[in-house]
Design a protein around this motif. Structure first.
Motif, mmCIF file in Angstrom:
data_model
loop_
_atom_site.group_PDB
_atom_site.id
_atom_site.type_symbol
_atom_site.label_atom_id
_atom_site.label_comp_id
_atom_site.label_asym_id
_atom_site.label_seq_id
_atom_site.Cartn_x
_atom_site.Cartn_y
_atom_site.Cartn_z
ATOM 1 N N GLN A 7 -0.557 -10.432 9.331
ATOM 2 C CA GLN A 7 -0.673 -11.872 9.601
ATOM 3 C C GLN A 7 0.646 -12.606 9.383
ATOM 4 N N GLY A 8 1.693 -12.102 10.015
ATOM 5 C CA GLY A 8 2.975 -12.799 10.007
ATOM 6 C C GLY A 8 3.894 -12.514 8.843
ATOM 7 N N ALA A 9 3.528 -11.626 7.956
ATOM 8 C CA ALA A 9 4.378 -11.310 6.805
ATOM 9 C C ALA A 9 4.625 -9.811 6.713
ATOM 10 N N LYS A 10 5.855 -9.458 6.407
ATOM 11 C CA LYS A 10 6.203 -8.071 6.122
ATOM 12 C C LYS A 10 6.021 -7.880 4.617
ATOM 13 N N LEU A 11 5.144 -6.939 4.244
ATOM 14 C CA LEU A 11 4.764 -6.732 2.851
ATOM 15 C C LEU A 11 5.320 -5.411 2.328
ATOM 16 N N TYR A 12 5.942 -5.482 1.170
ATOM 17 C CA TYR A 12 6.467 -4.282 0.523
ATOM 18 C C TYR A 12 5.364 -3.611 -0.274
ATOM 19 N N TRP A 13 5.330 -2.286 -0.217
ATOM 20 C CA TRP A 13 4.432 -1.505 -1.065
ATOM 21 C C TRP A 13 5.076 -0.150 -1.336
ATOM 22 N N ASP A 14 4.624 0.508 -2.388
ATOM 23 C CA ASP A 14 5.075 1.867 -2.665
ATOM 24 C C ASP A 14 3.968 2.611 -3.387
ATOM 25 N N GLU A 15 4.181 3.901 -3.549
ATOM 26 C CA GLU A 15 3.186 4.711 -4.249
ATOM 27 C C GLU A 15 3.862 5.689 -5.185
ATOM 28 N N GLN A 16 3.155 6.017 -6.257
ATOM 29 C CA GLN A 16 3.627 6.984 -7.245
ATOM 30 C C GLN A 16 2.428 7.778 -7.723
ATOM 31 N N GLY A 17 2.653 9.032 -8.059
ATOM 32 C CA GLY A 17 1.604 9.867 -8.627
ATOM 33 C C GLY A 17 0.741 10.526 -7.572
ATOM 34 N N SER A 18 -0.264 11.257 -8.061
ATOM 35 C CA SER A 18 -1.209 11.907 -7.169
ATOM 36 C C SER A 18 -2.586 11.889 -7.824
ATOM 37 N N GLY A 19 -3.588 12.064 -6.993
ATOM 38 C CA GLY A 19 -4.970 12.001 -7.454
ATOM 39 C C GLY A 19 -5.715 10.954 -6.659
ATOM 40 N N GLU A 20 -6.801 10.449 -7.213
ATOM 41 C CA GLU A 20 -7.564 9.406 -6.535
ATOM 42 C C GLU A 20 -6.703 8.160 -6.406
ATOM 43 N N PRO A 21 -6.811 7.433 -5.283
ATOM 44 C CA PRO A 21 -5.972 6.246 -5.101
ATOM 45 C C PRO A 21 -6.384 5.091 -6.012
#
Length: 171
Positions: A7-21
């Motif tokens: 909806q008009g915005a570029k959003l930063y995200w990242d991930e670390q680890g493993s297992g259930e989200p």
């Protein structure tokens, strides 16, 4: 660095680890970096996915009002970009309000709901068409049984609701 557009915005995200989200949603004006103390511990057991809410950190600052509902849709866009159908959702402060709204908008995407230092309701100006009783009923239902609610209208307050919920509802 992963980004997703919503909806008009570029959003930063990242991930670390493993297992259930585990989706991590931070509070007002704090970037996802603020999970720095708890995230390494959580990442030992979970695939943590954290985002910078719009207007914060590496996410775009867009004009206009950022509603809780809009930010809940941002969280859904991040999960979609991460290829995650459902996750445990952990919100702190305003992030807890976003998590509550996320659970109401996308109940099938919530494995469990963890709320920290937050309000138990979305402020009425954000949800004028949803009485606080309905919201509290929905939240109580999600907390008791996070995978089963099929719609907001079918949620009812369980008979074993806490005394504090009953007091809040009668106010």
């Amino acid at each position: 660095m992963p980004f997703v557009e919503n909806q008009g915005a570029k959003l930063y995200w990242d991930e670390q680890g493993s297992g259930e989200p585990l989706l991590l949603i931070m509070g007002l004006s704090y970037p996802s970096y603020m999970w720095h103390r708890s995230r390494p511990v959580l990442a030992n057991s979970y695939r943590t996915i954290a985002l910078d809410n719009r207007g914060v950190g590496q996410s775009d600052v867009t004009p206009g009002i950022y509603s809780i509902a809009l930010m809940a849709s941002d969280a859904a866009a991040v999960l979609h970009a991460a290829g995650v159908e459902s996750a445990h959702v952990f919100g702190v402060s305003m992030g807890g309000m976003i998590a509550l709204e996320f659970a109401l908008q996308y109940p099938s995407r919530v494995r469990s709901l963890i709320l920290g230092c937050t309000a138990a309701a979305v402020p009425m100006p954000c949800r004028p068409n949803l009485p606080r009783c309905k919201l509290s009923c929905a939240v109580t239902s999600l907390l008791k049984n996070p995978r089963r609610p099929s719609s907001r209208s079918s949620m009812t307050l369980p008979p074993l609701a806490s005394a504090s919920t009953r007091i809040w509802l009668s106010a």
